[in-house]
Design an enzyme around this catalytic site. Structure first.
Site, PDB file in Angstrom:
ATOM      1  N   GLU A 256      10.434   4.709  12.561  1.00 28.81           N
ATOM      2  CA  GLU A 256      11.010   5.523  11.484  1.00 28.81           C
ATOM      3  C   GLU A 256       9.831   6.073  10.709  1.00 28.81           C
ATOM      4  OE1 GLU A 256      14.219   6.009  11.120  1.00 28.81           O
ATOM      5  OE2 GLU A 256      14.896   4.534  12.574  1.00 28.81           O
ATOM      6  N   CYS A 295      11.925   8.241   2.197  1.00 27.28           N
ATOM      7  CA  CYS A 295      11.702   9.002   3.430  1.00 27.28           C
ATOM      8  C   CYS A 295      12.799  10.032   3.645  1.00 27.28           C
ATOM      9  CB  CYS A 295      11.664   8.042   4.609  1.00 27.28           C
ATOM     10  SG  CYS A 295      13.125   6.999   4.653  1.00 27.28           S
TER      11      CYS A 295
HETATM   12  P1  NAP Z   1       1.855   3.254   6.223  1.00 23.27           P
HETATM   13  O1  NAP Z   1       0.564   3.346   5.530  1.00 23.27           O
HETATM   14  O2  NAP Z   1       1.995   3.930   7.528  1.00 23.27           O
HETATM   15  O3  NAP Z   1       2.156   1.688   6.368  1.00 23.27           O
HETATM   16  C1  NAP Z   1       3.348   1.233   6.927  1.00 23.27           C
HETATM   17  C2  NAP Z   1       3.177  -0.213   7.388  1.00 23.27           C
HETATM   18  O4  NAP Z   1       2.316  -0.261   8.508  1.00 23.27           O
HETATM   19  C3  NAP Z   1       2.556  -1.124   6.342  1.00 23.27           C
HETATM   20  O5  NAP Z   1       3.181  -2.383   6.417  1.00 23.27           O
HETATM   21  C4  NAP Z   1       1.122  -1.207   6.792  1.00 23.27           C
HETATM   22  O6  NAP Z   1       0.457  -2.360   6.333  1.00 23.27           O
HETATM   23  C5  NAP Z   1       1.321  -1.264   8.276  1.00 23.27           C
HETATM   24  N1  NAP Z   1       0.143  -0.958   9.066  1.00 23.27           N
HETATM   25  C6  NAP Z   1      -0.887  -0.132   8.760  1.00 23.27           C
HETATM   26  N2  NAP Z   1      -1.757  -0.104   9.775  1.00 23.27           N
HETATM   27  C7  NAP Z   1      -1.295  -0.932  10.730  1.00 23.27           C
HETATM   28  C8  NAP Z   1      -1.765  -1.342  12.005  1.00 23.27           C
HETATM   29  N3  NAP Z   1      -2.896  -0.868  12.517  1.00 23.27           N
HETATM   30  N4  NAP Z   1      -1.041  -2.224  12.707  1.00 23.27           N
HETATM   31  C9  NAP Z   1       0.123  -2.711  12.228  1.00 23.27           C
HETATM   32  N5  NAP Z   1       0.613  -2.360  11.015  1.00 23.27           N
HETATM   33  C10 NAP Z   1      -0.081  -1.479  10.283  1.00 23.27           C
HETATM   34  O7  NAP Z   1       3.051   3.805   5.325  1.00 23.27           O
HETATM   35  P2  NAP Z   1       3.311   3.555   3.767  1.00 23.27           P
HETATM   36  O8  NAP Z   1       2.269   4.303   3.009  1.00 23.27           O
HETATM   37  O9  NAP Z   1       3.546   2.124   3.491  1.00 23.27           O
HETATM   38  O10 NAP Z   1       4.741   4.271   3.577  1.00 23.27           O
HETATM   39  C11 NAP Z   1       4.915   5.635   3.303  1.00 23.27           C
HETATM   40  C12 NAP Z   1       5.348   6.408   4.529  1.00 23.27           C
HETATM   41  O11 NAP Z   1       6.446   5.763   5.162  1.00 23.27           O
HETATM   42  C13 NAP Z   1       5.843   7.798   4.198  1.00 23.27           C
HETATM   43  O12 NAP Z   1       5.273   8.696   5.097  1.00 23.27           O
HETATM   44  C14 NAP Z   1       7.347   7.720   4.403  1.00 23.27           C
HETATM   45  O13 NAP Z   1       7.975   8.926   4.781  1.00 23.27           O
HETATM   46  C15 NAP Z   1       7.465   6.709   5.474  1.00 23.27           C
HETATM   47  N6  NAP Z   1       8.781   6.062   5.403  1.00 23.27           N
HETATM   48  C16 NAP Z   1       9.695   6.307   6.379  1.00 23.27           C
HETATM   49  C17 NAP Z   1      10.939   5.711   6.310  1.00 23.27           C
HETATM   50  C18 NAP Z   1      11.988   5.931   7.372  1.00 23.27           C
HETATM   51  O14 NAP Z   1      12.965   5.176   7.394  1.00 23.27           O
HETATM   52  N7  NAP Z   1      11.848   6.897   8.236  1.00 23.27           N
HETATM   53  C19 NAP Z   1      11.254   4.866   5.241  1.00 23.27           C
HETATM   54  C20 NAP Z   1      10.295   4.648   4.271  1.00 23.27           C
HETATM   55  C21 NAP Z   1       9.059   5.266   4.360  1.00 23.27           C
HETATM   56  P3  NAP Z   1      -0.507  -2.294   5.042  1.00 23.27           P
HETATM   57  O15 NAP Z   1       0.344  -1.929   3.892  1.00 23.27           O
HETATM   58  O16 NAP Z   1      -1.031  -3.685   4.980  1.00 23.27           O
HETATM   59  O17 NAP Z   1      -1.537  -1.260   5.344  1.00 23.27           O
END
Ligand code: NAP
Length: 517
Positions: A256, A295
């Site tokens: 997602e 999102c």
């Molecule tokens: P993110 O930076 O991509 O992080 C998402 C998750 O992935 C976090 O738990 C992060 O951990 C983890 N992560 C990062 N690098 C990783 C790796 N190499 N291996 C495994 N896990 C890893 O996103 P965010 O800034 O938290 O959230 C914002 C984004 O999410 C926005 O773009 C939004 O649109 C999207 N979003 C989408 C939905 C949907 O349902 N489609 C819902 C909510 C948000 P850390 O925090 O420890 O880095």
């Protein structure tokens, strides 16, 4: 200093080193510390698979559904703690936090009641058995069986409560143990909920684990029995999808990701109509709820050229009445973004959008993690360079005037795959071709006419009985959709054998038709 511990391999554990701070977005105050450094994540996964998986799979669907109901009960009893943590760590006021916390409880309750329908079965049959021999003594039956690994749930920072439980509900109901990896910035709430559920002793040992902090080498230890359900940015999604171990083991992954969602106002809509007012209300709500950190939030507003002026005026009037500040104070409608880093990223994104847009509204000056609503206008349609591509994760939307329905469809499609579009119209000759024109690039389309009125559940609200997820840049995933969610945590197998063998295997099964009823 509070140490937000990890619960792995059946015990509470602290990571080593300094760890990462959890902060209050308004004043930057450090609230707690987290670390996953030095933890044995291979052991954590083994433990979950061995103890949690077998413990859950000993139960039938209805018994697992009862576990979800008990979890919902525990969370409901402790909800005041969760509101406090949401305010402190995410800057979410009561209304914004409710979407996350009450949304989590509601989703669990929904799955508890849906899961009951599957009774004591432990597996699903798919379709009828069919004969493969002349005598009928050799036949085939498709089954869905729960996967025997762990469900690794990696989540974004914006829904620390809901995003865990909306995924965990389907996994636990299927019989898969959960290892939660919330986003570091807001993991405190997730961890507190897990802690309360563990302390209540509801689940079989090993069925629920949580890690707080960086993912470390977690993905290196997954195997072909596990699944990953990821929510977050497209960049992280790409890293996970191409992880060598996940590729080598063909680990099933659901993504997602982000999305440039549209609200589309119909060519039939008049400025003094009910549908116009409904569109205005929803666009403002989507821009301001959770300070636009959803999102599913509306990023582009597609409007007939003749209506662009009146719509802009109506939106600006409402946005001007939205106070930005500390959500604990009366009258504040828009709280801070989750931290200053997110606010900086949002400011950079808005600067790019501004380079090709006219500004219709920009709220009061803000600093730190606060971010006032911004409404822009872009007349380039599908040729806009940034508006169709950049997701500013804050209270920002852009009006995009269109000339006819074909252009509206083209602009919506230019999002290259979105979670949701909402359509505001009373005219079937507009609605039908529009929905057909955009459907394959959207996970959900919400149509608001005067019959629906205010009864709709919201452009951005994800209902547990409805599919969540979208194609293309939205990640290509599917979550929720009621019992459809169970598909992700089960594997299809066709068993060939005598009718006697197949009937014996089917004795513990219920028809997968129930997933869609
Ligand atoms: P993110 O930076 O991509 O992080 C998402 C998750 O992935 C976090 O738990 C992060 O951990 C983890 N992560 C990062 N690098 C990783 C790796 N190499 N291996 C495994 N896990 C890893 O996103 P965010 O800034 O938290 O959230 C914002 C984004 O999410 C926005 O773009 C939004 O649109 C999207 N979003 C989408 C939905 C949907 O349902 N489609 C819902 C909510 C948000 P850390 O925090 O420890 O880095």
């Amino acid at each position: 200093m509070i140490d937000v511990e990890n619960y792995l391999a059946g015990r509470w554990q602290s990571g080593t080193g300094e760890g990462q701070p959890l902060t209050n977005p308004l004043d930057g105050r450090v609230l707690a510390r987290v670390s996953t450094q030095g933890l044995d994540l291979a052991e954590a996964l083994d433990y979950a698979r061995e103890h949690g998986g077998s413990g859950l799979r000993r139960l039938g669907f209805a018994a697992r559904a009862a576990l979800l109901s008990s979890i919902a009960g525990v969370l409901a009893d402790k909800r005041e703690d969760y509101y406090r943590i949401s305010l402190e760590n995410s800057g979410s006021g009561k209304d914004d936090a409710a979407i996350d916390i009450e949304g989590a409880i509601f989703t669990l309750k929904t799955y508890a009641s849906l899961g009951k329908k599957l009774g004591d079965a432990t597996r699903l049959t798919e379709g009828d058995s069919h004969s493969l021999s002349k005598t009928g003594d050799f036949s085939a039956q498709h089954f869905l069986l729960p996967m025997q690994g762990a469900a690794v749930l990696i989540n974004a920072f914006n829904f620390p409560a809901w995003s865990l439980w909306e995924k965990a509900a389907g996994a636990l109901l299927s019989g898969m143990p959960v290892l939660a990896k919330p986003a570091t910035a807001s993991c405190w709430l997730t961890q507190r909920m897990v802690r309360d559920v563990i302390e209540a002793g509801i689940l079989p040992e090993g069925a629920l684990s949580v890690m707080c902090g960086s993912a470390g080498d977690l993905l290196d230890h997954l195997d072909e029995t596990d699944v990953v359900s990821f929510t977050g940015s497209a960049d992280t999604a790409a890293r996970i999808r191409t992880h060598p171990n996940l590729l080598a083991c063909s680990v099933r992954i659901n993504v997602e990701a982000d999305s440039i969602n549209s609200a589309i106002v119909g060519t039939d809509v008049e400025p003094d109509s009910e549908v116009f007012a409904l569109a205005v209300r929803e666009i403002v709500r989507e821009m301001t709820v959770k300070a636009g950190q959803k999102c599913t939030a509306i990023r582009r507003v597609l409007v007939p050229q003749s209506l662009a002026g009146p719509l802009a005026d109506a939106l600006v009037a409402k946005l001007a009445a939205c106070t930005v500040g500390d959500p604990a104070e009366d009258g504040v409608r828009v709280g801070p973004l989750v931290n200053e880093a997110q606010a900086r990223a949002a400011r950079q994104g808005v600067e790019k959008l501004r380079s090709e847009c006219a500004e219709l509204y920009s709220g009061q000056d803000t600093e730190g993690a606060l971010f006032a609503p911004v409404l822009l206008r872009n007349d380039k349609g599908v040729d806009a360079e940034f508006v169709n591509d950049i997701e500013v994760f804050g209270p920002v939307a852009t009006l995009m005037p269109y000339t006819d329905i074909d252009e509206a469809i083209a602009i919506a499609r230019r999002g290259r795959g979105s979670l949701v579009a909402s359509v505001y119209s009373d005219e079937p000759s507009f609605i039908d071709p529009l929905v057909a024109g955009i459907a394959d690039l959207h996970g959900r389309v919400m149509v608001v006419d005067s019959m629906v009125g205010k009864q709709h559940t919201g452009h951005g609200n994800v209902m547990p009985t409805c599919q969540h997820g979208g194609p293309g840049r939205a990640g290509g995933g599917e979550e929720l959709g009621g019992l459809r969610a169970l598909n992700f945590y089960h594997r299809r197998v066709v068993v060939q054998g005598s009718p006697r063998t197949l009937q014996a295997l089917a004795a513990q099964a219920v028809s997968s038709d129930l997933l869609y009823s």
